[in-house]
Write a protein that holds these residues in place. Structure first.
Motif, PDB file in Angstrom:
ATOM      1  N   ALA A 224       0.829  -1.209   0.000  1.00  0.00           N
ATOM      2  CA  ALA A 224       0.000   0.000   0.000  1.00  0.00           C
ATOM      3  C   ALA A 224       0.862   1.258   0.000  1.00  0.00           C
ATOM      4  CB  ALA A 224      -0.935  -0.008   1.203  1.00  0.00           C
TER       5      ALA A 224
ATOM      6  N   ASN B 205      -3.328   4.942  11.675  1.00  0.00           N
ATOM      7  CA  ASN B 205      -2.005   4.760  12.254  1.00  0.00           C
ATOM      8  C   ASN B 205      -1.465   6.172  12.387  1.00  0.00           C
ATOM      9  OD1 ASN B 205       0.627   4.245  12.889  1.00  0.00           O
ATOM     10  ND2 ASN B 205       1.181   3.281  10.956  1.00  0.00           N
TER      11      ASN B 205
ATOM     12  N   ASP C 293      -7.053   5.810   2.862  1.00  0.00           N
ATOM     13  CA  ASP C 293      -6.174   4.690   3.208  1.00  0.00           C
ATOM     14  C   ASP C 293      -6.885   3.819   4.238  1.00  0.00           C
ATOM     15  OD1 ASP C 293      -4.261   2.951   4.167  1.00  0.00           O
ATOM     16  OD2 ASP C 293      -2.692   4.462   4.355  1.00  0.00           O
TER      17      ASP C 293
ATOM     18  N   SER D 221      -0.955  -6.287   3.970  1.00  0.00           N
ATOM     19  CA  SER D 221       0.046  -6.375   5.031  1.00  0.00           C
ATOM     20  C   SER D 221      -0.546  -6.588   6.416  1.00  0.00           C
ATOM     21  CB  SER D 221       0.897  -5.097   5.056  1.00  0.00           C
ATOM     22  OG  SER D 221       1.761  -5.074   3.952  1.00  0.00           O
ATOM     23  N   LYS D 222      -1.581  -5.821   6.743  1.00  0.00           N
ATOM     24  CA  LYS D 222      -2.044  -5.798   8.138  1.00  0.00           C
ATOM     25  C   LYS D 222      -3.095  -6.885   8.395  1.00  0.00           C
ATOM     26  CE  LYS D 222       0.387  -2.011   8.089  1.00  0.00           C
ATOM     27  NZ  LYS D 222       1.620  -1.718   8.796  1.00  0.00           N
TER      28      LYS D 222
ATOM     29  N   ARG E 248       4.555  -7.787  -0.035  1.00  0.00           N
ATOM     30  CA  ARG E 248       4.426  -6.506  -0.732  1.00  0.00           C
ATOM     31  C   ARG E 248       3.262  -6.500  -1.718  1.00  0.00           C
ATOM     32  NH1 ARG E 248       4.894  -4.170   2.205  1.00  0.00           N
ATOM     33  NH2 ARG E 248       5.371  -2.231   1.150  1.00  0.00           N
TER      34      ARG E 248
HETATM   35  C1  LIG Z   1      -1.509   3.803   7.464  1.00  0.00           C
HETATM   36  C2  LIG Z   1      -0.641   2.942   6.637  1.00  0.00           C
HETATM   37  N1  LIG Z   1      -0.797   2.955   5.300  1.00  0.00           N
HETATM   38  C3  LIG Z   1      -0.028   2.194   4.503  1.00  0.00           C
HETATM   39  C4  LIG Z   1       0.951   1.374   5.022  1.00  0.00           C
HETATM   40  C5  LIG Z   1       1.789   0.570   4.051  1.00  0.00           C
HETATM   41  O1  LIG Z   1       1.648  -0.772   4.159  1.00  0.00           O
HETATM   42  P1  LIG Z   1       2.277  -1.784   3.086  1.00  0.00           P
HETATM   43  O2  LIG Z   1       3.144  -0.985   2.162  1.00  0.00           O
HETATM   44  O3  LIG Z   1       3.039  -2.761   3.887  1.00  0.00           O
HETATM   45  O4  LIG Z   1       1.122  -2.382   2.348  1.00  0.00           O
HETATM   46  C6  LIG Z   1       1.153   1.330   6.404  1.00  0.00           C
HETATM   47  C7  LIG Z   1       2.230   0.496   6.968  1.00  0.00           C
HETATM   48  O5  LIG Z   1       2.668   0.648   8.078  1.00  0.00           O
HETATM   49  C8  LIG Z   1       0.331   2.124   7.231  1.00  0.00           C
HETATM   50  O6  LIG Z   1       0.468   2.108   8.560  1.00  0.00           O
END
Ligand SMILES: Cc1ncc(COP(=O)(O)O)c(C=O)c1O
Length: 395
Positions: A101, A176, A204, A237-238, A246
């Motif tokens: 992301a 976050n 997001d 990811s989460k 990825r």
């Molecule tokens: C709010 C938020 N957006 C996007 C991401 C990106 O995640 P990823 O690139 O692992 O999919 C994170 C990762 O910590 C995040 O906390």
């Protein structure tokens, strides 16, 4: 470095979590038992069927370039998920898959921002947003929020930040670092303001599956007008503990998705073919138990913090972070060291109490610290014991 660096890279500040991270590694290397509450990834494994599908993909020789925007099966599966879970209808061609992301977000900013454009960014914010916005030549316009609004912007605050240069509003719910989740009513109220203007909403929603006691609603689902202007960002990811694979995506206006695809075609091409196959499977096997585990840990940590002096924490309804206010310790001392900031507090906690966590300055929130509860129950208990003992010695 005899021939210099670009102004672009020179303008990027080092990650604010870096110094704590470097110190943590240094102490761990010395054999010190540090409990790391700075982690941004789940502590459980990728679902087994997704792993198996990745293995099968390799065994079948599915190891070549794919379509730049991702394989049809994955984009169709994402469209199905967005329809069934978020109530927003997209076709395959409205979706582009990228390398996480973070990459999706970078592509969005590169595709829609021009120099001079403004992107409204509510604080506290995830550390990468302001830098990505600047890299795309635009200017972040920060809206400060604090505990009094649950770390959420209000229609009034939004109205005041909009100018003729506004190109986009960044919304991150669940957030976050704060864990804040906008209610459907709050989103409706914001949408009423947004619909009177011409700018994108970059939403997001990467923590969208990790919500407690509330319902996750995408702002794109509120109306056709909101769907048209929303670029919905999500990833694997989460929710699926796939940080290393990825895989992230954007759904939205087809012309923007096409522009992003062109940009991606000249930069990274497709995300890993193997990860894409695993992603199709992952979407079928979200484990709701994960939410229960995180909820239990969140409740535990909040109960412990409530009983501690100097720090206060509002209840976060999503993600796996709590974001306590630690301004109560500012001006106080620990073993003759004056605690003058969240950073000093975090450094002392690391060196004296052996807990690593992230100070709020990098998130645009200098009164707070971010504690991740994506760690084992045992570590969480130990960490809270250490934090409590530390705070009892603050004078
Ligand atoms: C709010 C938020 N957006 C996007 C991401 C990106 O995640 P990823 O690139 O692992 O999919 C994170 C990762 O910590 C995040 O906390």
């Amino acid at each position: 470095m005899p021939f210099g660096l670009s102004d672009r890279v020179k303008s990027i500040p080092p990650s604010p979590t870096l110094s704590i991270d470097a110190k943590t590694k240094e102490l761990v290397a010395q054999g010190i038992d540090i409990i790391n509450l700075s982690v941004g990834e789940p502590d459980f494994g990728t679902p087994e069927p997704a792993c198996q599908e990745g293995i099968t993909a390799i065994q079948e020789g599915f190891t070549k370039y794919t379509a730049v925007a991702g394989i049809n099966n994955l984009r169709k599966a994402i469209a199905k998920t967005l329809k069934e879970e978020d109530g927003v209808e997209y076709e395959m061609d409205d979706i582009i898959v990228s390398n996480g992301a973070k990459h999706s977000l970078f592509n969005v900013f590169m595709a829609v921002c021009n120099p001079g454009d403004e992107v409204i960014l509510p604080a506290p914010y995830w550390v990468s947003y302001p830098e990505m916005i600047r890299l795309a030549g635009a200017t972040p316009v920060i809206i400060e929020t604090d505990e009094s609004t649950g770390f959420k912007i209000t229609p009034e605050l939004l109205k005041n930040a909009i100018t003729s240069k506004t190109k986009a509003l960044l919304l991150n719910s669940p957030s976050n670092p704060t864990g804040a989740v906008y209610t459907p009513e709050e989103l409706q109220a914001l949408a009423k303001v947004i619909e009177q203007h011409d700018f994108y909403v970059i939403s997001d929603e990467i923590y969208g599956k990790l919500v407690y006691d509330v319902r996750q609603v995408s702002i794109a689902s509120l109306s056709e007008a909101m769907k048209q202007r929303t670029l919905l960002v999500n990833g694997f990811s989460k929710a699926f503990a796939m940080t290393g694979w990825r895989l992230g995506y954007v759904a939205g206006d087809r012309a923007v998705i096409k522009a992003m695809t062109t940009f991606q075609s000249q930069s990274t091409s497709n995300p890993s073919s193997i990860s894409q196959r695993a992603g199709v499977k992952a979407l079928e096997c979200f484990d709701p138990q994960v939410v229960e585990v995180f909820r239990r840990r969140r409740d535990y940590i909040l109960k412990r913090i409530e009983a501690m002096p100097y720090i206060q924490c509002i209840v976060p309804n999503g993600a796996f972070y709590v974001f306590p206010n630690v301004s109560g310790v500012f001006g106080k001392t620990y073993q003759d060291v004056t605690i003058d900031s969240a950073s000093t507090f975090a450094t002392l906690l690391l060196e004296k109490a052996n807990i690593a966590l992230v100070p709020g300055e990098g998130f645009g929130a200098p009164n707070n610290i971010r504690i991740s509860y994506a760690v084992s129950d045992e570590d969480l208990t130990k960490a809270m014991d250490r934090l409590e003992t530390f705070l009892q010695e603050v004078k």
